[in-house]
Design a protein around this motif. Structure first.
Motif, PDB file in Angstrom:
ATOM      1  N   HIS A   1      -8.008  -4.284   2.813  1.00  0.00           N
ATOM      2  CA  HIS A   1      -6.808  -3.807   3.494  1.00  0.00           C
ATOM      3  C   HIS A   1      -6.368  -4.880   4.485  1.00  0.00           C
ATOM      4  CE1 HIS A   1      -7.007   0.252   1.859  1.00  0.00           C
ATOM      5  NE2 HIS A   1      -8.297   0.273   2.136  1.00  0.00           N
TER       6      HIS A   1
ATOM      7  N   TRP B   1     -10.624   0.127   7.308  1.00  0.00           N
ATOM      8  CA  TRP B   1     -10.006  -1.188   7.406  1.00  0.00           C
ATOM      9  C   TRP B   1     -10.958  -2.295   6.988  1.00  0.00           C
ATOM     10  CZ3 TRP B   1      -5.077  -1.617   7.395  1.00  0.00           C
ATOM     11  CH2 TRP B   1      -4.247  -0.729   8.075  1.00  0.00           C
TER      12      TRP B   1
ATOM     13  N   GLU C   1     -13.232   4.118   0.961  1.00  0.00           N
ATOM     14  CA  GLU C   1     -12.295   3.072   0.558  1.00  0.00           C
ATOM     15  C   GLU C   1     -11.163   2.883   1.561  1.00  0.00           C
ATOM     16  OE1 GLU C   1     -12.800   5.972  -0.871  1.00  0.00           O
ATOM     17  OE2 GLU C   1     -13.157   5.834  -3.034  1.00  0.00           O
ATOM     18  N   ASP C   2     -10.953   3.869   2.439  1.00  0.00           N
ATOM     19  CA  ASP C   2      -9.821   3.844   3.356  1.00  0.00           C
ATOM     20  C   ASP C   2     -10.119   3.176   4.694  1.00  0.00           C
ATOM     21  OD1 ASP C   2      -8.126   5.247   1.572  1.00  0.00           O
ATOM     22  OD2 ASP C   2      -9.026   7.145   2.175  1.00  0.00           O
TER      23      ASP C   2
ATOM     24  N   THR D   1      -6.429   5.048  -1.090  1.00  0.00           N
ATOM     25  CA  THR D   1      -6.952   3.845  -1.752  1.00  0.00           C
ATOM     26  C   THR D   1      -7.608   4.163  -3.084  1.00  0.00           C
ATOM     27  OG1 THR D   1      -7.381   2.982   0.479  1.00  0.00           O
ATOM     28  CG2 THR D   1      -8.347   1.780  -1.377  1.00  0.00           C
TER      29      THR D   1
ATOM     30  N   ALA E   1     -10.815  11.191   5.188  1.00  0.00           N
ATOM     31  CA  ALA E   1     -10.763   9.770   4.826  1.00  0.00           C
ATOM     32  C   ALA E   1     -11.840   9.457   3.798  1.00  0.00           C
ATOM     33  CB  ALA E   1     -10.954   8.894   6.064  1.00  0.00           C
TER      34      ALA E   1
ATOM     35  N   PRO F   1      -5.573   3.329   6.582  1.00  0.00           N
ATOM     36  CA  PRO F   1      -5.156   3.414   5.178  1.00  0.00           C
ATOM     37  C   PRO F   1      -5.414   4.804   4.613  1.00  0.00           C
ATOM     38  CG  PRO F   1      -6.463   1.431   5.579  1.00  0.00           C
ATOM     39  CD  PRO F   1      -6.602   2.298   6.794  1.00  0.00           C
ATOM     40  N   ARG F   2      -4.701   5.115   3.551  1.00  0.00           N
ATOM     41  CA  ARG F   2      -4.897   6.376   2.847  1.00  0.00           C
ATOM     42  C   ARG F   2      -4.586   6.170   1.363  1.00  0.00           C
ATOM     43  NH1 ARG F   2      -7.516   8.109   6.157  1.00  0.00           N
ATOM     44  NH2 ARG F   2      -7.530  10.132   7.197  1.00  0.00           N
TER      45      ARG F   2
ATOM     46  N   ALA G   1       0.809  -1.213   0.000  1.00  0.00           N
ATOM     47  CA  ALA G   1       0.000   0.000   0.000  1.00  0.00           C
ATOM     48  C   ALA G   1       0.847   1.269   0.000  1.00  0.00           C
ATOM     49  CB  ALA G   1      -0.940   0.005   1.201  1.00  0.00           C
TER      50      ALA G   1
ATOM     51  N   HIS H   1      -0.347  -3.577   4.491  1.00  0.00           N
ATOM     52  CA  HIS H   1       0.095  -2.475   5.350  1.00  0.00           C
ATOM     53  C   HIS H   1       0.941  -3.016   6.491  1.00  0.00           C
ATOM     54  CE1 HIS H   1      -3.038   0.296   3.646  1.00  0.00           C
ATOM     55  NE2 HIS H   1      -3.676  -0.845   3.482  1.00  0.00           N
TER      56      HIS H   1
END
Length: 619
Positions: free
Chosen positions: A304, A430, A427-428, A290, A424, A287-288, A246, A280
């Protein structure tokens, strides 16, 4: 055409499909079957054509499509090993109800109607067994997941630096909870068949078919480059897992270009689904970016995963085995705090949630769950975010809404910033997440799975007339409760979900009124000033009335939604108002108490126990 391993597998599949038939009857049935080979992209049958035979899938994967009134065909189901196809044609002369296309090379057996009629004349048990199959399918059709579990999964690295072998071993170990799993790479094929595994020949394909027939899950580990073996993996796969770091640049890999984008022309409907798996480090808070990965490739789903965390690998395995747990949270204003109590009970009973969705306040609680943070922290964040009445900032000029919505927006901003950071995207998160809004411009229900998270939540909670609508992609959106306040149907249709848990907040006790006319405003005001027990007119307050009217259509769908749940919760919140924001802890406790009562039921414990420890029968 076939080998002894296919014959043995066929005997097992026939026994499973037709039930307990004696050896002589099975042998008789076996003698009436014809082997059928389909290449990837080839149609087995087409909607509307005459039906004169049924099929049993022995290996491979197929997809069923239904089209009507000139609309584009829609996928209704994926069919894997052991599925019976077209059996109704043996009893009726009705045309085929769907088009069925092979996703990859597939092997089936066919039973023609003429042979079937001769067979049941000699052995009526075959007809009885098949009729039992049809009745069972019709009875369970509304709960059958449309996506069959993929047997063969190709793992295709699309960035440098990913440990494909370790990932495959970890995923196979988790899949081993549900059946027999194995990992195959180019070296394993070469060692087994004594040939260059990079060359796609009949011997290699035959050996892979034999491996497939002996396992429930086969993981094909592709090379780091677009080699012939990598192409072979993609060609044989039911699904392709695109494995990426990622933190890398989200460019399209050469293997994607040469083995997926540039593969031989075939109908898009016949392609194996591509699943993006973003890896990750264990210490990544959220996450970022995505959306940049998804914009470059036509994936059917994305996940993720922190490989160092067993719970992440276990979640991926459950979803790929179609054993994932989906949690659906209904809207209901402040009553939605009860969802946090439900989560506490589920965690105490060891139930892991793999995907979550909801509407209105249910969407907010669902998003907090999808952040995958410790529940005590999530509860504290929610309590603080809604400490100040989020619907108390009334408009002096209510041109579009009674409430300005600034407090609610601030509450959402605070909660999301604490759990996933600012700006966010959906999609970001978890865990896979969706929410439902109403598209006022198009007069339709809208499923939101991508885009800015905070804006999606505001759209899903924008009660018509009470809160300002939200503009997304040029359309005016408002509260999803108008169409689907308890979106169980959307969870049931998701890839990977095998068990659906639903938390409904609707109230079912209809109260008859003992007066014929609604009083005037002054009479009603005088009545409201009396103690609650002495009031004459049991009418809802204007805000509650407006809130409830917006979900009347959704309420009419409640029974169907409840039937689609494997485990159903409906906490008794009759005395909790939709705007009782100040009662956070009490509402959470009511949700927890009700959830513990439901989870204590023997039938619920048995269902969840079977789900957690489910293992496929030997094949």
């Amino acid at each position: 055409m076939t080998g002894g391993y296919h014959d043995r597998l066929l005997d097992e599949l026939l026994a499973r499909a037709f039930g307990e038939l004696d050896a002589a009857t099975l042998s008789l049935l076996r003698g009436q079957l014809t082997w059928v080979e389909l290449a990837g992209g080839q149609a087995l049958m087409r909607q509307g054509e005459a039906g004169d035979s049924m099929y049993l899938s022995v290996s491979g994967r197929l997809r069923a499509y239904v089209g009507q009134d000139g609309e584009a065909p829609r996928m209704v189901r994926e069919l894997g090993r052991g599925h019976v196809i077209g059996e109704m044609s043996l009893y009726t002369d009705a045309p085929r109800s769907a088009t069925v296309v092979a996703i990859r090379d597939s092997l089936l057996v066919r039973l023609d109607k003429a042979q079937f009629l001769q067979l049941i004349e000699r052995q009526a048990g075959v007809g009885v067994a098949l009729t039992r199959q049809i009745v069972h399918r019709l009875q369970t059709e509304h709960v059958v997941a449309p996506f069959a579990a993929p047997v063969v999964q190709a793992i295709l690295p699309i960035t440098a630096g990913v440990d494909v072998a370790a990932f495959a071993a970890g995923l196979a170990a988790q899949l081993g909870r549900f059946g027999r799993a194995c990992v195959i790479d180019a070296a394993a094929v070469q060692a087994a068949v004594g040939a260059n595994a990079a060359v796609h020949d009949r011997e290699v394909s035959r050996w892979l078919d034999e491996v497939e027939s002996a396992h429930d899950y086969v993981l094909l580990v592709a090379d780091a480059a677009p080699t012939p073996w990598t192409r072979n993996c993609c060609r044989h796969a039911d699904e392709v897992l695109l494995l990426a770091d990622a933190a890398a640049v989200p460019a399209v890999h050469a293997s994607e270009t040469q083995c997926l984008v540039s593969r031989p022309p075939r109908a898009q409907s016949a392609e194996a689904a591509e699943i993006l798996v973003l890896l990750h480090a264990a210490d990544v808070p959220a996450p970022r970016g995505t959306a940049a990965w998804l914009a470059r490739r036509p994936v059917a789903e994305h996940f993720h995963v922190r490989p160092a965390l067993d719970r992440d690998m276990a979640r991926l395995a459950r979803l790929q085995a179609r054993r994932g747990v989906g949690l659906v949270l209904a809207g209901g204003g402040a009553r939605g705090f009860s969802h946090l109590g439900l989560l506490r009970a589920l965690q105490r009973h060891g139930v892991e949630v793999d995907c979550v969705g909801g509407t209105s306040m249910g969407s907010v609680m669902a998003a907090l769950v999808a952040c995958d943070q410790p529940l005590p922290r999530v509860t504290d964040v929610a309590r603080e975010a809604f400490r100040l009445n989020p619907t108390g900032d009334f408009n002096l000029l209510p041109l579009i809404s009674l409430i300005r919505g600034r407090r609610l927006r601030a509450s959402l901003d605070r909660a999301l910033a604490n759990l996933v950071g600012e700006r966010a995207g959906i999609e970001d998160l978890w865990k896979p997440f969706y929410c439902v809004a109403t598209n006022y411009s198009q007069a339709s229900e809208l499923l939101l799975t991508h885009g800015p998270l905070e804006r999606a939540l505001r759209a899903s909670t924008a009660i018509p007339g009470a809160l300002p609508p939200v503009v997304i992609d040029g359309d005016l959106l408002c509260d999803g409760g108008s169409f689907n306040n308890f979106p169980v149907d959307l969870m049931r249709a998701r890839r990977g979900i095998g068990c659906v848990i639903g938390a409904d907040l609707s109230l079912h006790k209809a109260r008859k009124l003992d007066f014929d006319e609604v009083p005037g405003p002054w009479a009603l005001l005088r009545d409201r000033l009396r103690p609650r027990g002495r009031r004459r007119y049991r009418l809802p307050a204007l805000p509650a009335y407006l809130l409830n009217v917006t979900i009347l259509y959704s309420s009419s769908r409640r029974r169907a939604a409840q039937a689609a749940c494997d485990v159903y919760f409906n906490p008794p919140l009759e005395r909790v108002g939709l705007l009782a924001w100040q009662r956070f802890d009490a509402i959470v406790e009511q949700g927890h108490t009700h959830a513990e009562e439901v989870l204590a039921r023997p039938e619920v414990q048995a269902l969840l126990r079977d789900h957690r420890h489910y293992r496929t029968e030997s094949r």
